[in-house]
Write an enzyme that holds these catalytic residues in place. Structure first.
Site, PDB file in Angstrom:
ATOM      1  N   ARG A   1       0.979  -1.158   0.039  1.00 60.79           N
ATOM      2  CA  ARG A   1       0.174  -0.142  -0.121  1.00 60.79           C
ATOM      3  C   ARG A   1       0.841   1.189  -0.107  1.00 60.79           C
ATOM      4  O   ARG A   1       1.923   0.969   0.274  1.00 60.79           O
ATOM      5  CB  ARG A   1      -0.929   0.041   1.183  1.00 60.79           C
TER       6      ARG A   1
ATOM      7  N   LYS B   1       1.364   1.887   7.228  1.00 63.71           N
ATOM      8  CA  LYS B   1       1.600   1.115   8.302  1.00 63.71           C
ATOM      9  C   LYS B   1       2.613   1.874   9.590  1.00 63.71           C
ATOM     10  O   LYS B   1       3.348   2.822   9.076  1.00 63.71           O
ATOM     11  CB  LYS B   1       2.553  -0.254   7.847  1.00 63.71           C
TER      12      LYS B   1
ATOM     13  N   TYR C   1      -1.102   4.616  10.573  1.00 63.65           N
ATOM     14  CA  TYR C   1      -1.475   3.510  11.834  1.00 63.65           C
ATOM     15  C   TYR C   1      -0.270   3.451  12.664  1.00 63.65           C
ATOM     16  O   TYR C   1       0.889   3.206  12.050  1.00 63.65           O
ATOM     17  CB  TYR C   1      -2.009   2.273  11.044  1.00 63.65           C
TER      18      TYR C   1
ATOM     19  N   HIS D   1      -0.796   1.779  16.264  1.00 67.79           N
ATOM     20  CA  HIS D   1      -1.032   0.419  16.918  1.00 67.79           C
ATOM     21  C   HIS D   1       0.270   0.271  18.111  1.00 67.79           C
ATOM     22  O   HIS D   1       0.736  -0.541  18.030  1.00 67.79           O
ATOM     23  CB  HIS D   1      -1.071  -0.872  16.154  1.00 67.79           C
TER      24      HIS D   1
ATOM     25  N   GLU E   1      -5.812   5.085  13.783  1.00 67.00           N
ATOM     26  CA  GLU E   1      -6.728   4.078  14.280  1.00 67.00           C
ATOM     27  C   GLU E   1      -7.638   4.683  15.483  1.00 67.00           C
ATOM     28  O   GLU E   1      -8.374   4.254  16.281  1.00 67.00           O
ATOM     29  CB  GLU E   1      -6.094   2.618  14.595  1.00 67.00           C
TER      30      GLU E   1
ATOM     31  N   SER F   1     -10.832  -2.213   8.538  1.00 67.15           N
ATOM     32  CA  SER F   1     -11.629  -3.204   9.117  1.00 67.15           C
ATOM     33  C   SER F   1     -12.477  -3.930   8.098  1.00 67.15           C
ATOM     34  O   SER F   1     -12.786  -5.106   8.511  1.00 67.15           O
ATOM     35  CB  SER F   1     -12.501  -2.507  10.303  1.00 67.15           C
TER      36      SER F   1
ATOM     37  N   LEU G   1     -11.847  -5.194  19.744  1.00 66.53           N
ATOM     38  CA  LEU G   1     -11.305  -3.862  19.817  1.00 66.53           C
ATOM     39  C   LEU G   1     -11.538  -3.163  20.759  1.00 66.53           C
ATOM     40  O   LEU G   1     -12.528  -2.749  21.195  1.00 66.53           O
ATOM     41  CB  LEU G   1     -11.357  -3.012  18.450  1.00 66.53           C
TER      42      LEU G   1
ATOM     43  N   ILE H   1      -4.706  -8.787  15.832  1.00 65.95           N
ATOM     44  CA  ILE H   1      -3.132  -8.822  16.189  1.00 65.95           C
ATOM     45  C   ILE H   1      -2.343  -7.718  16.355  1.00 65.95           C
ATOM     46  O   ILE H   1      -1.579  -7.488  16.779  1.00 65.95           O
ATOM     47  CB  ILE H   1      -2.688  -9.916  15.123  1.00 65.95           C
ATOM     48  N   ASP H   2      -3.066  -6.534  15.402  1.00 71.32           N
ATOM     49  CA  ASP H   2      -2.324  -5.332  15.548  1.00 71.32           C
ATOM     50  C   ASP H   2      -2.264  -4.788  16.891  1.00 71.32           C
ATOM     51  O   ASP H   2      -1.447  -3.978  17.205  1.00 71.32           O
ATOM     52  CB  ASP H   2      -3.181  -4.395  14.531  1.00 71.32           C
TER      53      ASP H   2
ATOM     54  N   VAL I   1      -1.891 -12.717  10.673  1.00 70.15           N
ATOM     55  CA  VAL I   1      -1.041 -11.584   9.470  1.00 70.15           C
ATOM     56  C   VAL I   1      -1.520 -10.146  10.184  1.00 70.15           C
ATOM     57  O   VAL I   1      -2.731  -9.923  10.444  1.00 70.15           O
ATOM     58  CB  VAL I   1      -1.506 -11.811   8.428  1.00 70.15           C
TER      59      VAL I   1
ATOM     60  N   ASN J   1      -0.738  -7.312   9.029  1.00 71.84           N
ATOM     61  CA  ASN J   1      -1.349  -6.335   7.917  1.00 71.84           C
ATOM     62  C   ASN J   1      -2.221  -6.947   6.883  1.00 71.84           C
ATOM     63  O   ASN J   1      -1.839  -7.017   5.933  1.00 71.84           O
ATOM     64  CB  ASN J   1      -0.156  -5.582   7.345  1.00 71.84           C
ATOM     65  N   MET J   2      -3.217  -7.617   7.334  1.00 71.85           N
ATOM     66  CA  MET J   2      -4.125  -8.242   6.325  1.00 71.85           C
ATOM     67  C   MET J   2      -4.523  -7.628   5.018  1.00 71.85           C
ATOM     68  O   MET J   2      -4.398  -8.125   4.187  1.00 71.85           O
ATOM     69  CB  MET J   2      -5.307  -8.996   7.065  1.00 71.85           C
TER      70      MET J   2
END
Length: 372
Positions: free
Chosen positions: A15, A75, A94, A96, A118, A134, A240, A269-270, A298, A300-301
Site C-alpha cells: 500500500r 503502516k 497507523y 498500534h 486508528e 476493518s 477492539l 493482532i495489530d 497476519v 497487515n491483512m
C-alpha cells in the site's frame, strides 16, 4: 506544507500513503508533495502518475524524511524509519502502539508529532480511519480462514459452505463491530453456519435486524465463548479497545478442547491479539499450529489486497490530511477534537490515555501540548 510519502517497507506491504488523486488535491491547495521512487508500484501506480498529479519523485526515504514537514504512511514506522523522524515533524499513519513499547520509545525519542489513524474518532464515537481497513480485514478473515481449513494448509479439510447432504462449517465471530459484521456477511454468503458473540446487546440487536435468522447472536460470557469455540471450525477474533490492547478471549488451555484442524484468524493482532497463543505473522508465512489448531495472525491483512485498501484508505484520510496541511497540526486539532483523539505521541510525551495505560507509562493530556 511539504508532504512526504515514503515507500512502505514492512514485510509484503504494497500500500501507499497517497494516491495521485489525493496528491492533486493537496497541490491544488497550495502544498508540495514528494513521493519516493516506486512507492506506488505495488498497486500499479508508477512514478509518472504521481508526477502528472504534481508530485516530485525522490530516490530515497532518507531524502523524504530529511525535508518533509509531514510524513504520510500506511503502516507503523519500522525501526529504521523511526530513527529518521525529526523533532516537530508530523507523522500520520497507523501506529498500534499498545503492544509495541519499542516503537513508542523511538517515537518519543524522535520528538515528532505522531497521529494514529486508528484512534481518530467521529461524532458517533466511531473510528472512521480504521473502518475501511476493518471492512477489508473482516472480509479477508473468512477467505483466509476458508483457505486455512484446507488439508494442505493444516486445516481439518472442511469446505466452509459444505455441499448438499454434507453440513457446512461452523464459524464463530468474536466481536460484532465493523470487522465482525463484514466477517459475518462473508461467512454467511459462503453458506457457513454463523455465530456472532458480543458483549453489546445493542450491537447484537442491530446484527439480528440486519441478518435475521440466518445467523445466531450470543451475548458474550466466558461460558458462551467456551461452549461455541469447542464446536467451531473457524473462529474470527474481531474485538477492539480503541488504542488499547485486545482482551485475551481464548486461553491456551481452551485449545485442547477444540476440534483438531480448526482455524483461528486473529484480526485483533495489530493490538496484541485476542487469543493467548497469538503472535504476529506475515503474508509470506501466515500460519502456525498450536495444539492442533491453525493460527492465522497476519498483522497487515489488508496489505494482501493493496490496491483496494489504498484507495479505500485515501477516501477517509484525505480530509484530515488537508486540514493538517492547511492549518498546521495545532490549529487543526484545536478545531477538531476528533482529530485530536488521534494524537498519540507529541514531543516526547504519550498523549492518548488508553495507549499510555496499555504501555504503563505516563500520560500527558493532548490539550496541554496544543494550547499555545
Amino acid at each position: 506544507m511539504l508532504i512526504g510519502v515514503p515507500k512502505e517497507i514492512k514485510n509484503n506491504e504494497y500500500r501507499v500513503g497517497l494516491v495521485p488523486s489525493s496528491v492533486r488535491e493537496l497541490v491544488a491547495n497550495g502544498h508540495r508533495v514528494i513521493v519516493q521512487h516506486n512507492a506506488g508500484i505495488g498497486i500499479g501506480i508508477d512514478d509518472a502518475a504521481f508526477e502528472h498529479a504534481g508530485a516530485t519523485i525522490l530516490a530515497s526515504a532518507e531524502e523524504i524524511f530529511q525535508i518533509a514537514d509531514m510524513i504520510i504512511k500506511v503502516k507503523e514506522p519500522q525501526k529504521e524509519e523511526c530513527k529518521m523522524l525529526r523533532s516537530d515533524q508530523v507523522l500520520f499513519t497507523y501506529l498500534h502502539l499498545a503492544p509495541d513499547p519499542e516503537q513508542a520509545r523511538l517515537l518519543k525519542e524522535s520528538g515528532c508529532i505522531a497521529i494514529a489513524y486508528e484512534t481518530v474518532t467521529n461524532k458517533s464515537g466511531g473510528l472512521p480511519l480504521l473502518a475501511p481497513m476493518s471492512e477489508v480485514a473482516g472480509r479477508m478473515s473468512i477467505q483466509a480462514g476458508a483457505t486455512s481449513l484446507e488439508i494442505t494448509h493444516g486445516g481439518s479439510g472442511i469446505l466452509l459452505g459444505g455441499v448438499p447432504g454434507v453440513a457446512p462449517a461452523k464459524v464463530v465471530v468474536l466481536g460484532g463491530g465493523v470487522v465482525g459484521t463484514n466477517a459475518v456477511r462473508m461467512a454467511m454468503g459462503m453458506g457457513a453456519r454463523v455465530v456472532v458473540i458480543d458483549k453489546s446487546l445493542e450491537r447484537l440487536n442491530l446484527l439480528d435486524l440486519q441478518f435475521g435468522s440466518r445467523i445466531m447472536t450470543v451475548y458474550s460470557t466466558t461460558d458462551a465463548i467456551e461452549r461455541h469455540v469447542t464446536t467451531a471450525d473457524l473462529i474470527v477474533g474481531a474485538v477492539l479497545i480503541p488504542g488499547g490492547s485486545a482482551p485475551k478471549l481464548i486461553r491456551r488451555d481452551m485449545l485442547k478442547t477444540m476440534r483438531p484442524g480448526s482455524v483461528m484468524v486473529d484480526v485483533s493482532i495489530d493490538q496484541g491479539g485476542c487469543f493467548e497463543t497469538s503472535r504476529p505473522t506475515t503474508h509470506q508465512n501466515p500460519t502456525y499450529v498450536v495444539d492442533g489448531v491453525v493460527h492465522y495472525c497476519v498483522s497487515n491483512m489488508p496489505g494482501a489486497v493493496p490496491r483496494t485498501s489504498t484507495f479505500a484508505l485515501n477516501n477517509v484520510t484525505l480530509p484530515f490530511i488537508l486540514n493538517l496541511a492547511n492549518l498546521g497540526f495545532k490549529q487543526a486539532m484545536r478545531q477538531d477534537p476528533h482529530l485530536l483523539n488521534g494524537l498519540n505521541v507529541c514531543k516526547g510525551k504519550l498523549t492518548h490515555k488508553t495507549v499510555a495505560e496499555a504501555l504503563k507509562e505516563e500520560y500527558t493530556p493532548a490539550d496541554n501540548l496544543i494550547a499555545c
